[in-house]
Enzyme design. Sequence first.
Site, PDB file in Angstrom:
ATOM      1  CG  ASP A  65      -0.171  -0.240   2.514  1.00 29.81           C
ATOM      2  OD1 ASP A  65       0.983   0.220   2.646  1.00 29.81           O
ATOM      3  OD2 ASP A  65      -0.726  -0.882   3.410  1.00 29.81           O
ATOM      4  CG  ASP A  67       1.934   4.139   4.323  1.00 24.36           C
ATOM      5  OD1 ASP A  67       0.830   3.947   4.849  1.00 24.36           O
ATOM      6  OD2 ASP A  67       2.742   3.219   4.067  1.00 24.36           O
ATOM      7  CG  ASP A 148       9.063   1.562  11.980  1.00 23.96           C
ATOM      8  OD1 ASP A 148       9.388   2.177  10.933  1.00 23.96           O
ATOM      9  OD2 ASP A 148       8.224   0.646  11.979  1.00 23.96           O
TER      10      ASP A 148
END
Length: 444
Positions: A65, A67, A148
Amino acid sequence: MTNQGDIDTGSVQPVTIPRPEHAISRASISPGALKVLYRLKDAGFHSYLVGGGVRDLLLGREPKDFDVGTDATPDEIKGLFRSCRLIGRRFRLAHVRYGHEVIEVATFRACLDSAADDDDAVRAHSEDGRILRDNVYGSLEDDVWRRDFTVNALYYDIRDFSVIDYVGGLEDLKAGTLRLIGDPEQRYREDPVRMLRAVRFAAKLGFRIHAHSEAAIYELGHLLRDIPPARLFEEILKLFLGGCAVATFELLRHYNLFQYLFAMTEEALGWEEQGFPITFVLRALENTDQRLAEGKPVTPAFLFAALLWEPMRLRARELHDQGATPLEASQLAGNQVTAEQVQVSSLPKRFSLPMREIWNLQVRFERRRGKAPYRLLEHPRFRAAYDFLLLRTETGEQTAELAEWWTEFQTLNAEQRDKLVAPAATKKRRRRPRRRKPANQVDG
Ligand code: ATP
Ligand code: MG
């Protein structure tokens, strides 16, 4: 304090890679993501592709997907897109929908250290350092540090198609290294799910987790106990239904994390020396990966049925030894195992009910006389339960004869079936004394 080899979150000059020097072309970005990027830009906002989309495109893989990161606030985003929904408590995110595609649009946020003040109204920590809320908006430079891994913090700029790297993500991408941004222990404490994400990306990308990012995982796995069950459920689906379930399972066990997701299964795997329970889980996961590779559907019900089968089977055996019929034992053990599992990871009823049907049908496969097999064949869960039976057979838990019988039964025509099926036993069965229904039947 930062360890040597970790990324410092101080003021850093980014590396900018111009379009001719990287492999991301607009043709490989989804139409929906492109529309979002351009609409934001045209409205005067900054907009970047970020996260897994950039990472996967640079690796030549197809992103799951897309982002988008922007300096527009959630309300401003909502104002720009008709099909926009704001979601999330901890982070307010916008989901913009184009047909089947959902693009996640996140406003740049400042990370904890770099935010100037410590306003409890916008940010809150639990006692152990976990972030409960953080909605301090910031700039791209702020946003980088709250991501992250370095390979997840690369930004593709829709204005000039360059890639911006503040954290050495490109080098790590080339080297196949997963490295947390900042101090690993602190970052895992802020959000223990990052340990699961490390494992997931390592398995999916075939990356090594950097030594410092790795060392802390062995120490901090227990923090996963504090994660809300609903979030763990979502994470479990990503771990095991992402196409690399086998590698993920092995890494989770390697880092002693599997026990925090499936405690009963971990315990059951420890008990059995002869190795078939682990073979069963591995075969089930292999099967899941294979189905996904072939574009076949997979369901969380089957996945959980397989992952919890061993504890379920052991408990059913105990109950049977105590006098329950096989079906009663299966039903009750199913209830108990489900009730215990949902304390850790939720399992919505639309999955837990079919999961238990798959289990209970295993008992009904044994009944091959009279009308029973015909009824079973009509059961909406027959196919899944039959696949499950095949797995049990492959790993030696069930005799091949039973599976072969059912395989044959399905292929026969009505007349042939009637020949195969023995008539129901005529001998009048002695009624067993009625037993009280156990009091602790619970539902997941
Ligand atoms: P994929 O979508 O392929 O699973 P992804 O990296 O895009 O991988 P997402 O969960 O879609 O993962 O998140 C998008 C980005 O948001 C990540 O790449 C990362 O930069 C950031 N992110 C997501 N979850 C976290 C987290 N728990 N802590 C810090 N940053 C996160
Ligand atoms: Mg993503």
